[in-house]
Design a protein around this motif. Structure first.
Motif, PDB file in Angstrom:
ATOM      1  N   PHE A  32       0.834  -1.206   0.000  1.00 15.89           N
ATOM      2  CA  PHE A  32       0.000   0.000   0.000  1.00 15.89           C
ATOM      3  C   PHE A  32       0.869   1.257   0.000  1.00 15.89           C
ATOM      4  O   PHE A  32       0.604   2.204  -0.743  1.00 15.89           O
ATOM      5  N   PHE A  33       1.904   1.276   0.836  1.00 11.63           N
ATOM      6  CA  PHE A  33       2.693   2.507   0.965  1.00 11.63           C
ATOM      7  C   PHE A  33       3.747   2.657  -0.134  1.00 11.63           C
ATOM      8  O   PHE A  33       4.422   3.684  -0.206  1.00 11.63           O
ATOM      9  N   PRO A  35       3.753   3.519  -3.260  1.00  4.50           N
ATOM     10  CA  PRO A  35       3.805   4.703  -4.128  1.00  4.50           C
ATOM     11  C   PRO A  35       4.353   5.964  -3.471  1.00  4.50           C
ATOM     12  O   PRO A  35       4.605   6.946  -4.164  1.00  4.50           O
ATOM     13  N   TYR A  36       4.519   5.981  -2.164  1.00  4.48           N
ATOM     14  CA  TYR A  36       5.041   7.182  -1.506  1.00  4.48           C
ATOM     15  C   TYR A  36       6.570   7.236  -1.625  1.00  4.48           C
ATOM     16  O   TYR A  36       7.222   6.228  -1.906  1.00  4.48           O
ATOM     17  N   ARG A  40       8.535   8.674   3.400  1.00  2.00           N
ATOM     18  CA  ARG A  40       7.120   8.602   3.780  1.00  2.00           C
ATOM     19  C   ARG A  40       6.643   7.152   3.807  1.00  2.00           C
ATOM     20  O   ARG A  40       5.800   6.771   4.626  1.00  2.00           O
ATOM     21  N   HIS A  48       1.531   2.481  10.832  1.00  3.62           N
ATOM     22  CA  HIS A  48       0.533   1.420  10.752  1.00  3.62           C
ATOM     23  C   HIS A  48       0.838   0.291  11.738  1.00  3.62           C
ATOM     24  O   HIS A  48      -0.037  -0.161  12.482  1.00  3.62           O
ATOM     25  N   GLY A  93      -0.441   7.733  17.358  1.00  5.81           N
ATOM     26  CA  GLY A  93      -0.838   7.309  16.029  1.00  5.81           C
ATOM     27  C   GLY A  93      -1.634   8.394  15.335  1.00  5.81           C
ATOM     28  O   GLY A  93      -2.079   9.351  15.967  1.00  5.81           O
ATOM     29  N   TYR A  94      -1.783   8.254  14.047  1.00  2.72           N
ATOM     30  CA  TYR A  94      -2.605   9.222  13.316  1.00  2.72           C
ATOM     31  C   TYR A  94      -3.228   8.549  12.105  1.00  2.72           C
ATOM     32  O   TYR A  94      -2.796   7.492  11.669  1.00  2.72           O
ATOM     33  N   TYR A  95      -4.267   9.191  11.589  1.00  3.10           N
ATOM     34  CA  TYR A  95      -4.912   8.745  10.361  1.00  3.10           C
ATOM     35  C   TYR A  95      -4.391   9.594   9.206  1.00  3.10           C
ATOM     36  O   TYR A  95      -3.885  10.680   9.409  1.00  3.10           O
ATOM     37  N   GLY A  96      -4.555   9.093   8.007  1.00  2.00           N
ATOM     38  CA  GLY A  96      -4.216   9.907   6.847  1.00  2.00           C
ATOM     39  C   GLY A  96      -2.850   9.614   6.291  1.00  2.00           C
ATOM     40  O   GLY A  96      -2.198   8.637   6.689  1.00  2.00           O
ATOM     41  N   PRO A  97      -2.387  10.440   5.337  1.00  2.00           N
ATOM     42  CA  PRO A  97      -1.132  10.162   4.636  1.00  2.00           C
ATOM     43  C   PRO A  97       0.056  10.136   5.591  1.00  2.00           C
ATOM     44  O   PRO A  97       0.011  10.788   6.639  1.00  2.00           O
ATOM     45  N   PRO A  98       1.102   9.379   5.244  1.00  5.53           N
ATOM     46  CA  PRO A  98       2.283   9.320   6.101  1.00  5.53           C
ATOM     47  C   PRO A  98       2.894  10.697   6.317  1.00  5.53           C
ATOM     48  O   PRO A  98       3.074  11.459   5.369  1.00  5.53           O
TER      49      PRO A  98
ATOM     50  N   ALA B 153      -8.960   8.057   7.073  1.00  3.81           N
ATOM     51  CA  ALA B 153      -7.745   8.517   6.400  1.00  3.81           C
ATOM     52  C   ALA B 153      -8.016   9.717   5.490  1.00  3.81           C
ATOM     53  O   ALA B 153      -7.183  10.617   5.386  1.00  3.81           O
ATOM     54  N   PHE B 367      -7.067   6.549  19.582  1.00  2.00           N
ATOM     55  CA  PHE B 367      -6.111   5.454  19.782  1.00  2.00           C
ATOM     56  C   PHE B 367      -5.857   5.132  21.256  1.00  2.00           C
ATOM     57  O   PHE B 367      -5.717   6.045  22.071  1.00  2.00           O
ATOM     58  N   THR B 369      -3.177   4.155  22.263  1.00  2.40           N
ATOM     59  CA  THR B 369      -1.804   4.601  22.522  1.00  2.40           C
ATOM     60  C   THR B 369      -1.753   6.072  22.934  1.00  2.40           C
ATOM     61  O   THR B 369      -0.701   6.564  23.334  1.00  2.40           O
ATOM     62  N   ARG B 557     -10.270  16.515  10.937  1.00  2.99           N
ATOM     63  CA  ARG B 557      -8.847  16.147  10.948  1.00  2.99           C
ATOM     64  C   ARG B 557      -8.108  17.295  11.620  1.00  2.99           C
ATOM     65  O   ARG B 557      -8.647  18.404  11.729  1.00  2.99           O
ATOM     66  N   THR B 563      -8.161  14.981   2.787  1.00  2.00           N
ATOM     67  CA  THR B 563      -6.886  14.672   2.136  1.00  2.00           C
ATOM     68  C   THR B 563      -7.014  13.474   1.198  1.00  2.00           C
ATOM     69  O   THR B 563      -8.026  12.770   1.204  1.00  2.00           O
ATOM     70  N   MET B 565      -5.365   9.950  -0.450  1.00  2.00           N
ATOM     71  CA  MET B 565      -4.435   8.842  -0.222  1.00  2.00           C
ATOM     72  C   MET B 565      -4.061   8.249  -1.569  1.00  2.00           C
ATOM     73  O   MET B 565      -4.868   8.227  -2.508  1.00  2.00           O
ATOM     74  N   LEU B 566      -2.845   7.760  -1.655  1.00  2.00           N
ATOM     75  CA  LEU B 566      -2.394   7.116  -2.894  1.00  2.00           C
ATOM     76  C   LEU B 566      -2.920   5.690  -2.914  1.00  2.00           C
ATOM     77  O   LEU B 566      -2.629   4.901  -2.010  1.00  2.00           O
TER      78      LEU B 566
END
Lengths: 100, 715
Positions: A32-33, A35-36, A40, A48, A93-98, B153, B367, B369, B557, B563, B565-566
């Protein structure tokens, strides 16, 4: 594939999940990652694994990298997994793009 | 039984059969339910209903209902009827024994989206505060977990952006991997009404479903793609939007992260996603991909509704992100008539998702965490909590096979029937030393359980459900629990028996605790719902009666922006070959519900007495198969048998079945592949071969009869 269950013996220090399964899952995350950009990519994998994988699953993956060179993992999965120990301070942690 | 003219009791409650959340006036006479009347004031159904909600309630009083707790030391022993106290004490002492022997993390729980918010919340509290770990999952794992991941995401929250009525403002309706006229019938009718008023309908689905073509519903475009090519096709639609500059630049500049949009354009704009390339791969006309892109981007209001045909793939989360990207790129969020909306299969999948029934997040998708969030729970619950994510449901089974996971509390689920790769799940169940199952009926999983606690149906309890439109609806007790307790009361008993002092006078007090600890539910209470009927979260001081449409001003967000995502297409490893040349995909039918535990025990079974295999005439002819023949269906993982139904609804190369009957054993076939992000199983793609079997060779398949016995008692 089919285990009989009763007769097997288990060791407490065996990986929590079958190693083949963990490797397949880690490589799927890597796909999945992919393409970055490299930085990133690794960060996406790190985030993840940190936020979704049970700690024993992460430990088993890192042990596989340390002891067996992680030969069946994509290179960027190895970088992402290693980042777990390098950037362990960042535990949020976070959601969204790296974010890198 | 004839309807008495005058019922002696009635309450307004919420149907549990799907994510629409219809309100019904449930009438009873001398303690027995006599009818369910669709409630005009219900904000989801406005007085409409479907054939499940209105008629399929008799299961609650079926002779098969469990009425007494059962225990046994070993799964080979016969069941022993015991008192509630004895069963609870036995379960609690076994859980503690397993933890003492194998460690704190050797047990866990799974909760059900058929249970109330209050029960789901309480089960995760039981795991986190009493078992002392985060091994808590919900059956949403195997259906909509990619929704939570993919939407969080891109747009920030894993929930429908709209209320159902919003569809009446839509000009273009895009349905992806869902069949609302069968799966979500009351919403399906609303959609059909809008299509009759002139809205354009796009359907992306391997099957020619009733949504594509039926008496009151015709799709303008149907992309009958090959199962497993969702992400390729959605990327290709986006490719056309980028290539023809159909995106909404002002919206993206104002509301989204522009840099991420540019990276996305670079990927999506690549020639490998051109319709001319993807069309042939996916088995569809490139021109129709372009048509979809132009229709969707043209709107002016375009709304996406999707189902498990998007999520239950090895790229399920990626598929959801594709939808988020698409809506953001075209500015189709933040007002009525647009949006991205998951259609949820069970009454409370949304509640299961947003109330912390996941191993990695507390309620509100926060989370475990995160120390600030965690300490708010620690302060309220008076215990310190595990700061690491727990095992997901499929990982619990995996860990059972390595001996690390030994005990499980299952509330209202039948993983042996409903989870993928049944042989694998059964081996895992056999490795556990303490399986506590709380359910209405003995099910496939009960064969591997040590304790059975008789649960209560949604007709026998108080609480709330959160529907697919984020609407929190009251569930009200119509009749007394058959076995004495509402499910949440049983959880409290278990918590107490394991040494944690929990006490609630009623389910409303649990909702108060949810509100105290979950920002989006802050304003929810029984008294609010009594006053306004129902309310959509977020519900707080800014929106005291709830929120119909999300993302009007900003996205939830950190920086308030949506945003991109690829979403590279990665084909699934489950492929056809000479040995398994057909692709099996699965779905459901109007009159039955999921694994059928409830609806099979009602007269609704007359409409759908058995699952059948839909097969295209061309594939059937090549194999000498006629309509009604018995077939053996084999995959790399197992085999089962079903009757053939020659169908024009599936293209050559594709076969289809439902999974409403245990004896069909559809999950003997399904693989252990799963979504890369969430481990949601890839139910929608299995390579199979089909051969005709003569009726007299049925003895060959004697093994199948055994598992069917349970069901035969249910007629």
């Amino acid at each position: 594939m089919i285990s009989t269950g009763q007769t097997q013996t288990y060791r407490a220090d065996d990986p929590v999940l079958d190693m083949d399964r963990l490797i397949a899952m880690a490589n799927q995350i890597g796909d999945f990652f992919a393409p970055y950009s490299p930085a990133r990519r690794a960060e996406g994998i790190r985030n993840h694994l940190r936020t979704y994988w049970e700690p024993r699953m992460r430990e088993a993956l890192l042990k596989y990298i340390d002891e067996e060179g992680g030969t069946r993992l994509h290179d960027h999965v190895i970088s992402g997994a290693r980042a777990l120990t390098e950037s362990g301070v960042d535990r949020k942690g976070y959601y969204g793009p790296p974010q890198a | 039984m004839a309807n008495p003219v005058k019922p002696d009791h009635s309450v307004v409650t919420t149907c549990a059969y799907c994510g629409v959340g219809c309100s019904f006036k449930a009438e009873s006479y001398q303690g027995r339910i006599v009818r369910m009347i669709p409630w005009k004031e219900g904000k989801a159904n406005h007085g409409h209903s479907c054939v499940k909600g209105r008629f399929a309630y008799d299961y609650y009083n079926h002779p098969d209902r469990l009425r007494t707790p059962l225990i046994r030391k070993s799964i080979t022993d016969p069941w022993q009827e015991v008192s509630w106290d004895e069963a609870i004490h036995y379960a609690a002492s076994e859980f503690r024994r397993v933890q003492d022997k194998y460690g704190k993390k050797s047990i866990g729980a799974v909760s059900s989206s058929r249970c109330t918010n209050e029960e789901i919340f309480l089960v995760q509290k039981f795991v986190r505060a009493v078992m002392g770990n985060n091994n808590i999952d919900n059956c949403a794992r195997i259906c909509h977990s990619p929704t939570q991941f993919g939407m969080s995401a891109t747009v920030g929250w894993g929930a429908a952006s709209q209320h159902f009525d919003s569809i009446l403002q839509a000009d273009v309706i895009m349905v992806v991997g869902a069949n609302p006229t069968e799966g979500h019938p009351v919403f399906g009718s609303l959609m059909k009404r809008r299509v009759r008023q002139g809205a354009k309908l796009i359907v992306i689905d391997p099957r020619r479903t009733e949504t594509v073509d039926s008496a009151h519903c015709k799709a303008s475009v149907h992309l009958a793609l090959r199962p497993g090519t969702n992400v390729a096709v959605l990327n290709s639609i986006s490719h056309v939007i980028v290539r023809e500059k159909l995106y909404n630049e002002p919206f993206i500049r104002e509301r989204c992260e522009w840099d991420e949009f540019e990276s996305w354009m670079a990927l999506i704009g690549s020639d490998r996603y051109a319709p001319e390339v993807i069309g042939p791969q996916a088995g569809i006309d490139p021109e129709s991909i372009m048509q979809v892109a132009r229709l969707y981007a043209g709107g002016p209001n375009s709304a996406i509704y999707y189902g498990l045909g998007v999520t239950e793939h090895s790229q399920g989360s990626t598929g959801v992100m594709c939808l988020g990207n698409l809506a953001l790129a075209c500015g189709m969020l933040g007002r009525e008539g647009v949006g991205v909306n998951p259609l949820r299969g069970q009454g409370n999948v949304q509640g299961g998702s947003c109330l912390g029934s996941w191993p990695h997040v507390f309620s509100g998708y926060r989370f475990v965490t995160d120390s600030d969030v965690r300490s708010s729970f620690e302060n309220d619950w008076g215990v310190s909590l595990d700061d690491e994510p727990g095992l997901r449901l499929p990982n619990m089974f995996d860990a059972a096979l390595t001996g690390h996971f030994r005990g499980m509390y299952i509330m209202g689920e039948d993983p042996v029937q409903s989870d993928p790769n049944q042989h694998h799940v059964i081996s895992a169940m056999k490795n556990m030393e303490c399986v506590v199952l709380q359910d209405l009926f003995l099910n496939e999983t009960s064969k591997y359980a040590h304790v059975i606690l008789p649960g209560s149906s949604s007709l026998e309890k108080d609480g709330t459900f959160t529907s697919a439109e984020r609407r929190v609806n009251r569930v009200r007790k119509v009749v007394e629990p058959l076995a004495g307790y509402q499910d949440w009361q049983i959880v409290v008993k278990l918590m107490n028996a394991m040494g944690y002092a929990a006490h609630y006078n009623d389910a409303g007090e649990i909702l108060d605790e949810i509100a105290r600890l979950s920002p989006a539910y802050k304003g929810m209470s029984f008294s609010l719902l009594e006053r306004v009927g129902s309310a959509q979260w977020p519900c707080d001081e800014n929106a005291p009666e709830g929120t119909e449409v999300l993302h009007r001003v900003k996205f939830p967000r950190a920086n308030g922006r949506g945003t991109f995502m690829l979403t590279e297409y990665v084909p699934t490893l489950e492929r056809t070959n000479d040995r398994y040349p057909l692709l099996l995909t699965t779905g459901r039918i109007l009159s039955q519900y999921n694994v059928g535990t409830q609806t099979r025990r009602t007269a609704n079974s007359r409409w759908h007495p058995e699952d059948v295999l839909d097969i295209n005439a061309e594939d059937a002819r090549a194999r000498g198969i006629d309509d009604g023949d018995w077939l053996k269906i084999s995959s790399r993982f197992g085999s089962t048998r079903l009757r053939a139904k020659l169908s024009t609804h599936v293209n050559p190369g594709i076969v289809y079945t439902t999974f409403h009957h245990a004896k069909s054993r559809a999950n003997v076939l399904t693989s252990d592949l799963s979504d890369w992000a969430t481990n949601c199983p890839e139910y929608k793609v299995t390579a199979v071969e089909v051969v005709k079997i003569a009726p007299e060779t049925e003895s060959e398949t004697a093994g199948f009869q055994k598992t069917a016995t349970l069901e035969e008692t249910a007629a």
